[in-house]
Motif scaffolding. Structure first.
Motif, PDB file in Angstrom:
ATOM      1  N   ALA A  40     -51.617  87.134 -22.273  1.00 23.00           N
ATOM      2  CA  ALA A  40     -52.773  87.918 -21.848  1.00 23.00           C
ATOM      3  C   ALA A  40     -53.950  87.714 -22.794  1.00 23.00           C
ATOM      4  O   ALA A  40     -55.103  87.554 -22.361  1.00 23.00           O
ATOM      5  N   GLN A  41     -53.672  87.701 -24.087  1.00 23.49           N
ATOM      6  CA  GLN A  41     -54.741  87.499 -25.065  1.00 23.49           C
ATOM      7  C   GLN A  41     -55.332  86.103 -24.951  1.00 23.49           C
ATOM      8  O   GLN A  41     -56.560  85.922 -25.010  1.00 23.49           O
ATOM      9  N   HIS A  42     -54.491  85.103 -24.784  1.00 24.11           N
ATOM     10  CA  HIS A  42     -54.981  83.726 -24.675  1.00 24.11           C
ATOM     11  C   HIS A  42     -55.824  83.542 -23.422  1.00 24.11           C
ATOM     12  O   HIS A  42     -56.857  82.841 -23.453  1.00 24.11           O
ATOM     13  N   LEU A  43     -55.401  84.158 -22.312  1.00 25.24           N
ATOM     14  CA  LEU A  43     -56.090  83.982 -21.039  1.00 25.24           C
ATOM     15  C   LEU A  43     -57.244  84.967 -20.852  1.00 25.24           C
ATOM     16  O   LEU A  43     -58.010  84.838 -19.897  1.00 25.24           O
ATOM     17  N   GLY A  44     -57.346  85.962 -21.740  1.00 27.57           N
ATOM     18  CA  GLY A  44     -58.381  86.970 -21.606  1.00 27.57           C
ATOM     19  C   GLY A  44     -58.172  87.851 -20.390  1.00 27.57           C
ATOM     20  O   GLY A  44     -59.138  88.200 -19.698  1.00 27.57           O
ATOM     21  N   MET A  45     -56.918  88.238 -20.134  1.00 31.32           N
ATOM     22  CA  MET A  45     -56.590  88.998 -18.937  1.00 31.32           C
ATOM     23  C   MET A  45     -56.055  90.380 -19.301  1.00 31.32           C
ATOM     24  O   MET A  45     -55.581  90.614 -20.421  1.00 31.32           O
TER      25      MET A  45
END
Length: 271
Positions: A68-73
């Protein structure tokens, strides 16, 4: 669960949904996690429904949170199947959870206990309500029993989900997806494609043909991972405009696959 207000849009909305089993902490987990981040980013999906998300009890390692953090979700997690697992040379207290990642904020999210057995280890589902470009979306996310000969239990688990009163409020589009550990033409699941449930295999409806999402150690290809439409709970016109098997290629030059499962991607036109 209250559906979102009807959209004022006059044109259709694109919605891309991917379901994917992340395989806990097995295999070369650090490299697999890097590969997942890279390949999931490239998919440009609106929603990811993830199963077997490994997370240590102390929070030091968390697959879903990292993705989630990597994808900005945005993230909604349903902790599940707590037990010791072998990780980085030792046993750690951990979960194998469900997680939903979305581009838009999740309006509401519930964790639902499913029928299970001692051998099955406890199963849960997620029911999330969200909005994508003004369209209300109901996403039901499950990981059904993996037990050999567990067809009756898988059918009971899916029936329990479909029988919940949450279906009364209608959304623009309603979907149910996840790792069902069986194909939709299996004896236990085929009945759900017929009335009164009337589920629709979105991958098939998109004309994408047969799919394989998992290979047994003997090399047999199986179709275990599903994205299904629930027309009876959808109040806007919904068309499956594209579908494919994804997250099934090794990273280069490492040769590491994201998981032992492939993902399933379906793109919908809503409204």
């Amino acid at each position: 669960m209250t559906p979102e207000p009807n959209s004022l849009h006059t044109g259709p909305t694109r919605l891309k949904v991917v379901t994917f089993n992340t395989w806990k902490c097995d295999g070369d987990y650090p490299r697999r996690l890097e590969t997942m981040c890279e390949q999931m980013q490239a998919l440009d999906a609106d929603v990811f429904a993830l199963q077997e998300c490994f997370a240590t009890l102390d929070g030091s390692t968390d697959t879903a949170r990292t993705l989630a953090q990597h994808l900005g979700m945005h993230l909604h997690t349903a902790p599940a199947r707590r037990k010791p697992r072998w990780f980085q040379g030792g046993w750690v207290d951990s979960f194998s959870s469900l997680a939903v990642l979305t581009r838009s904020p999740i309006r509401s999210g519930d964790r639902v206990e499913l029928p299970s057995s001692v051998a099955d280890g406890g199963r849960v589902a997620q029911i999330c309500s969200l909005e994508v470009a003004g369209r209300s979306v109901l996403l039901v996310h499950a990981h059904l029993s993996h037990l050999e000969g567990g067809g009756a239990l898988r059918a009971e688990q899916l029936r329990a989900l479909l029988g919940r009163p949450v279906w009364m409020p209608r959304h623009d589009i309603a979907l149910i997806c996840g790792d069902f550990n069986a194909s939709m033409d299996s004896p236990e699941l085929a009945r759900f494609l017929e009335p009164p449930w009337g589920l629709v295999d979105a991958h098939e409806q998109a004309g994408a043909g047969a799919k394989v999402t998992y290979h047994t150690p003997e090399g047999q290809g199986l179709n275990l991972d599903q994205v299904l439409c629930m027309p009876s709970c959808s109040q806007a016109p919904v068309v499956c405009v594209g579908a494919s098997v994804v997250l099934n290629a090794p990273a280069q030059p490492s040769g590491v696959f994201p998981s032992d499962h492939a993902g399933v991607s379906v793109t919908f036109s809503v409204g």
